[in-house]
Design a protein around this motif. Structure first.
Motif, PDB file in Angstrom:
ATOM      1  N   GLN A 184     -62.099  24.871 -96.896  1.00 59.11           N
ATOM      2  CA  GLN A 184     -61.445  24.000 -97.873  1.00 59.11           C
ATOM      3  C   GLN A 184     -60.219  23.371 -97.219  1.00 59.11           C
ATOM      4  O   GLN A 184     -59.592  23.980 -96.362  1.00 59.11           O
ATOM      5  N   CYS A 185     -59.886  22.165 -97.628  1.00 58.23           N
ATOM      6  CA  CYS A 185     -58.743  21.540 -96.977  1.00 58.23           C
ATOM      7  C   CYS A 185     -57.441  22.131 -97.510  1.00 58.23           C
ATOM      8  O   CYS A 185     -57.411  22.768 -98.556  1.00 58.23           O
ATOM      9  N   SER A 186     -56.390  21.937 -96.780  1.00 56.18           N
ATOM     10  CA  SER A 186     -55.131  22.631 -97.075  1.00 56.18           C
ATOM     11  C   SER A 186     -54.222  21.835 -97.994  1.00 56.18           C
ATOM     12  O   SER A 186     -53.040  22.111 -98.064  1.00 56.18           O
ATOM     13  N   PHE A 187     -54.771  20.813 -98.650  1.00 57.79           N
ATOM     14  CA  PHE A 187     -53.914  19.960 -99.469  1.00 57.79           C
ATOM     15  C   PHE A 187     -54.364  20.004-100.915  1.00 57.79           C
ATOM     16  O   PHE A 187     -55.555  19.947-101.219  1.00 57.79           O
ATOM     17  N   VAL A 188     -53.385  20.110-101.782  1.00 61.10           N
ATOM     18  CA  VAL A 188     -53.673  20.072-103.212  1.00 61.10           C
ATOM     19  C   VAL A 188     -52.708  19.083-103.832  1.00 61.10           C
ATOM     20  O   VAL A 188     -51.521  19.086-103.518  1.00 61.10           O
TER      21      VAL A 188
ATOM     22  N   LEU B 201     -48.415  20.543 -91.918  1.00 62.73           N
ATOM     23  CA  LEU B 201     -49.210  21.712 -91.553  1.00 62.73           C
ATOM     24  C   LEU B 201     -48.713  22.274 -90.218  1.00 62.73           C
ATOM     25  O   LEU B 201     -48.587  23.485 -90.033  1.00 62.73           O
TER      26      LEU B 201
END
Lengths: 872, 169
Positions: free
Chosen positions: B73-77, B108
């Protein structure tokens, strides 16, 4: 000394907090600790201060109030030792904010510390100032900071630079003082100073145009050289990240170049080479390299057109998009949204990949991709894209369906090529995600269906088939029962078959089954049930052979717990029972709903309807108002058509139309609406035409919308802010129209000599004032002015007051206004009498002032009216 | 201003360090932290489930399933008007809230730098180090970020004033 730092009691407190099993337990521990700290503060022992503050910081982090420790911070800052100062400043930054008055007390300590002989103390003060300084402190301490930018130690210079960014942001006037100092920082070799200097320049460029010009002229080449040096520099272990020297500095430099190059062809030209070099040479197998590439792409797209660079940038994005790392794909989607502005074609090439991203398991990626897809849609690809999205709707996660269906609906509405396509797509969305579809969307669908007369048969059959399979989708059921009610006969007789359809056999009782099912299902909401009841009434006339069965179902609803349902059931039952001869004409098909009017209304009420949706509880009365009304209107549609004010376009407008009609009967106004209202009342209060009964029936009708008031003030109630659901529904515009149509009293104008044209006396974004004029018979000097105040905003104005002043040759008399509350899109009137002693020589002029409260705030508008017609 | 807040949160969702570069009231902060932590931790759970399923697949289909890329999953929300960049190190989540136009990949990288710096000082930093040396963690952060902007990227430069203080005691 060391007992302060390793203070066992701080550790004990953290341990006991960590040992807590429940939140309540933790609260207990914290409460006890806070009590101890307060006691210790009162004892005023300087040795405990440090530890107290350390504890308070921990408690603050856990989210408990710690304001009682603020003064302790100040005491620690004022103490001479470095460790005390250090924790004091830390406490200051964590526990206080720039709005607190306590902060004013610290200015003096800061000033002393900025001039301290120990450079570490100076560093502390700069750091604190940079994080929390207010505008006043910025003014007081700017000279110190300016001086410190040239300090010998680079660690102080870099902090002074960042402190300046805060100062110029707080007080933009001070920007000029920092321009020279900032440009000298750009020549530094120390990375920390360089990166902070670049940030200061960036800040100055964004707030001050002169600074921007200055840096563009003087520093662009220097910056390019710096970037070149860093890109080509040999391995520096201290700053190296995955083979790239200080990616953070890279990124800051590229950001500054972006500002300098944007809107300036010369500067952009200068940086072309270095940007091309960064874009081609940077390693893209590690995150650090990709971060630099990402920033470089953004800069390339922001500076003035150099098309070869842009091709390079788009290619990098393409590579990003096909990367396996989701982080990279996320930023690629983000950038493509910006790229679409200047190269739509290039982005379109990646359409397939982007569509795949919509189906990604990662919610962040899906969201970005969906946004991007909706920008990609055009006439050529809309069919294919919609198909893909709808196919995906079937299998997507529940929590994504809401966003996805909303986007599909907006795409379909925006590009509705043919009606049959629009209807087909909407049916698919309703079938898959009906419970997420917003009210205005299915309202619009009904309007379109009603306009597409050649598709009525096709639509009702498609809906019938869909509703058998997807009976749990509320909005689908609503649209289906509306259509079955209207076009039930087309359903059973297979009328208007299109070539693409397979014939189906539906008996009359099958059709009624669907409607009955909707009305009896326990989880149908009020709106659905009400719509089903109306559909049954209509079907009772369309399907005479089973009208007994339908009657039974209606009768059952007499026992409904919902007042509205009960009441309608009784009325409908009496229509079915006693008025067979007029029934068929009563339940005729709805007149075609006017699409254009609907769209205008919908657009106008959009912000309002959003606020309604936020509170689902409110939407119940709303829905009720909309649904049964369809048919109340229908009952009397022919008659209402005769009334000039209502076009039958909007459901709610007709509720208001009825209401307005009845209240104008009471106030004895114009005959036009009266006739309409009377007829309507006859229909509603079936068989009881006495005037007294008329009133009650009009109240009944009003109660549909939740008003249980005396009929005489029905209009007032309607326009009062106490009924948010009326004001926020789609018909706010309708109400405005109606009232507007009535306000100018034509009878007066007709009887009084020369007519003067009405004028718009004043207009702002929120308020419009219209004047209509009439002359008093007998006195030419006297003019009666009727002022109409129209609220153009979506908010209600309260305590509305209009004041006017006139020159000496005029006399002014103001009557009281019709109300002091001006509802959203509503209006009020006020009569003015002006006597012109210089009649015939001078024309009228007036200054006016309007005061009102909106959302609790006082608003004052002023203006002068010079555009009175001549000869008044 | 790029960085708006920095949070360190453990697996149970308890805040271990919070530094804000804009003023929020106590209630706002509590609510914001709660929402963000819930969102990020939920994504992480999903990730773990996915990994378990992946392992299961591998154990059955062996090499064949190994072909499938493990898509993290990508690290951005996105949350309210912030973008949260987060990364998990052992039991600790590092979350950085940034403006919309900030370079997410760089943030990051910054988180990684922060962890490396703390590692260098504490030697394999863990949750307890930060809890019991909260002020030191803050001092380090102070040397790295000021007013939402990065001040220094060299670990030696960041740590030198802190080591100097340690020696003085």
């Amino acid at each position: 000394m060391n007992s302060i730092f390793s203070g066992t009691r701080l550790r004990d407190m953290i341990r006991s907090i960590r040992a807590c099993k429940t939140a309540a337990e933790e609260r207990g521990v914290v409460r006890k600790e806070c009590a101890d700290i307060r006691a210790s503060i009162n004892e005023n022992d300087p040795h405990d201060r440090h530890r107290n503050l350390a504890k308070l910081m921990f408690i603050h982090m856990l989210g408990y109030p710690t304001h009682f420790g603020q003064m302790e911070c100040l005491k620690l800052i004022a103490s001479p030792g470095f460790p005390e100062k250090r924790i004091g400043y830390l406490g200051l930054m964590l526990l206080l904010d720039e709005r607190q008055e306590v902060l004013m007390l610290v200015t003096n300590s800061l000033k002393q510390d900025l001039n301290h002989t120990n450079q570490y103390v100076v560093g502390l003060a700069l750091c604190a100032l940079g994080n929390i300084c207010s505008a006043e402190m910025a003014r007081d301490l700017a000279p110190e900071v300016e001086r410190l930018i040239q300090f010998r130690d680079p660690n102080i210079r870099k902090k002074a630079a960042l402190c300046s960014t805060r100062i110029v942001r707080k007080v933009p006037d001070l920007a000029e003082n920092f321009i020279n100092a900032a440009s000298s920082l750009l020549k530094e070799k120390h990375h920390g100073v360089l990166i902070t200097g670049v940030q200061l320049c960036y800040e100055l460029c964004t707030i001050n145009d002169e600074a921007l010009e200055y840096f563009r002229k003087k520093c662009t080449e220097g910056l390019i050289k710096t970037l070149k040096d860093i890109t080509n520099s040999a391995y520096q272990p201290e700053y190296d990240v995955a083979g790239i020297t200080d990616p953070f500095l890279h990124i800051r430099l590229l950001k500054l170049l972006r500002v300098l190059g944007h809107g300036d062809a010369d500067a952009s030209d200068l940086m072309t080479d270095i940007l091309a070099q960064v874009a081609t040479k940077t390693e893209s197998n590690k995150n650090a390299g990709n971060a630099v590439l990402y920033e470089c792409v953004e800069t390339i797209m922001a500076i003035e057109d150099t098309s070869s660079l842009r091709v390079l940038a788009i290619n990098i994005l393409g590579r990003f998009l096909s990367n396996r790392d989701n982080n990279i794909r996320y930023v690629a989607l983000n950038m493509l949204m910006k790229a679409i502005a200047f190269d739509d074609q290039a982005v379109q090439r990646h359409r397939v990949t982007i569509l795949e991203c919509v189906k990604d398991p990662d919610a962040s990626i899906r969201k970005r991709a969906l946004e991007l897809v909706s920008l990609l849609v055009n006439e050529n690809n809309v069919k294919q894209l919609t198909k893909e999205l709808i196919d995906y709707l079937e299998i997507s996660d529940e929590d994504f369906k809401e966003d996805l269906s909303a986007k599909i609906c907006s795409i379909v509405e925006k590009f509705s090529l043919e009606k049959i396509w629009y209807i087909d797509q909407m049916l698919k969305v309703l079938s898959e995600a009906g419970k997420f579809v917003k009210d205005d969307v299915w309202h619009a669908l009904i309007v379109v269906i009603s306009n597409a007369s050649e598709l009525h048969g096709y639509t009702v059959r498609a809906l019938y088939k869909a509703v058998l399979t997807y009976s749990e989708q509320e909005t689908l059921v609503r649209v289906a029962i509306w259509c079955i009610g209207e076009y039930g006969d087309l359903l059973v007789n297979n009328v208007g078959m299109l070539g693409i359809e397979d014939p189906i056999t539906v008996t009359e009782s099958d059709a009624v089954d669907v409607v009955e099912d909707a009305i009896t299902r326990h989880n149908s909401d009020m709106t659905t049930k009400a719509m089903a009841l109306v559909a049954l009434l209509k079907l009772s006339s369309r399907f005479p052979s089973i009208s007994e069965r339908i009657k039974d179902t209606i009768v059952k609803q007499k026992g409904s717990l919902l007042l509205e349902m009960q009441q309608r059931a009784i009325e409908f039952n009496s229509i079915v029972d006693r008025h067979k001869n007029i029934r068929s004409s009563l339940v005729e098909r709805m007149p075609v709903l006017d699409e254009a009017t609907f769209n205008v209304r919908r657009a106008g009420s959009l912000p309002a309807s959003v606020s309604t949706m936020a509170k689902p509880s409110v939407s119940i009365p709303n829905g009720v108002a909309a649904a049964p009304l369809v048919d109340l209107l229908d009952l009397g549609s022919d008659d209402i058509m005769a009334a000039p004010s209502s076009s039958g376009a909007d459901f709610l407008q007709d509720l208001l139309g009825v209401d307005l009609g009845s209240s104008s009967v009471q106030s004895g106004a114009t005959p036009g609406p009266k006739a309409g209202a009377d007829l309507l009342m006859d229909i509603l209060s079936i068989g009881t035409p006495s005037p007294a009964q008329n009133n009650t029936s009009s109240v009944d009708l009003l109660s549909t919308a939740g008003i249980n008031n005396n009929p005489s003030n029905a209009l007032d109630t309607l326009s009062s802010p106490a009924l948010p659901h009326i004001a926020t529904t789609a018909s706010a515009g309708g109400m405005f129209d109606l009232l507007d149509g009535l306000t100018p009293s034509p009878s007066k104008e007709a009887t009084n000599g020369p007519a003067y044209p009405p004028i718009v006396a004043y207009e702002s974004s929120t308020l419009k004032i219209e004047f209509t004029f009439s002359k008093s018979s007998g006195n030419p000097q006297e003019t009666n002015v009727q002022a109409t105040f129209i609220n153009l905003s979506p908010n209600t104005f309260t305590y509305f007051i209009f004041q006017a002043a006139v020159p000496k040759f005029l006399q002014l008399h103001l009557d009281p206004a019709s109300s002091n509350t001006l509802p959203a899109s509503g209006n009020i009137t006020q009569n003015l009498r002006v006597t012109n002693s210089q009649h015939g020589k001078k024309s009228l002029v007036m200054r006016m002032r309007i005061g009102y409260k909106v959302n609790g705030k006082d608003v004052l508008e002023e203006g002068q009216i010079n555009n009175f017609p001549r000869g008044l | 201003m790029g960085i708006r807040f920095i949070l360190m949160v453990n697996k149970q969702g308890q805040t271990r360090l919070a530094q804000y570069y804009e003023w929020l009231t106590l209630e706002e902060r509590r609510a914001l932290e709660g929402e963000i932590v819930r969102k990020c931790l939920a994504r992480n759970d999903q990730q773990i489930r996915f990994e378990l399923m992946f392992e299961f697949l591998c154990s059955y289909a062996g090499v064949l399933a190994g072909w499938l890329a493990l898509n993290e999953q990508c690290s951005f929300v996105e949350h309210r008007n912030y973008k949260i960049v987060y990364r998990r190190y052992a039991s600790l989540f590092f979350m950085v809230g940034v403006d919309d136009d900030e370079n997410e990949l760089a943030i990051l990288e910054f988180i990684h730098l922060l962890v490396e710096t703390m590692d260098k000082h504490f030697g394999n930093v863990c949750e307890l180090d930060i809890m019991f040396h909260l002020e030191k963690a803050h001092f380090m952060l102070e040397e790295m970020v000021m007013n939402g902007c990065i001040v220094e990227t060299s670990k030696a430069n960041i740590l030198s004033p802190i080591q100097l203080m340690d020696k003085a005691h």
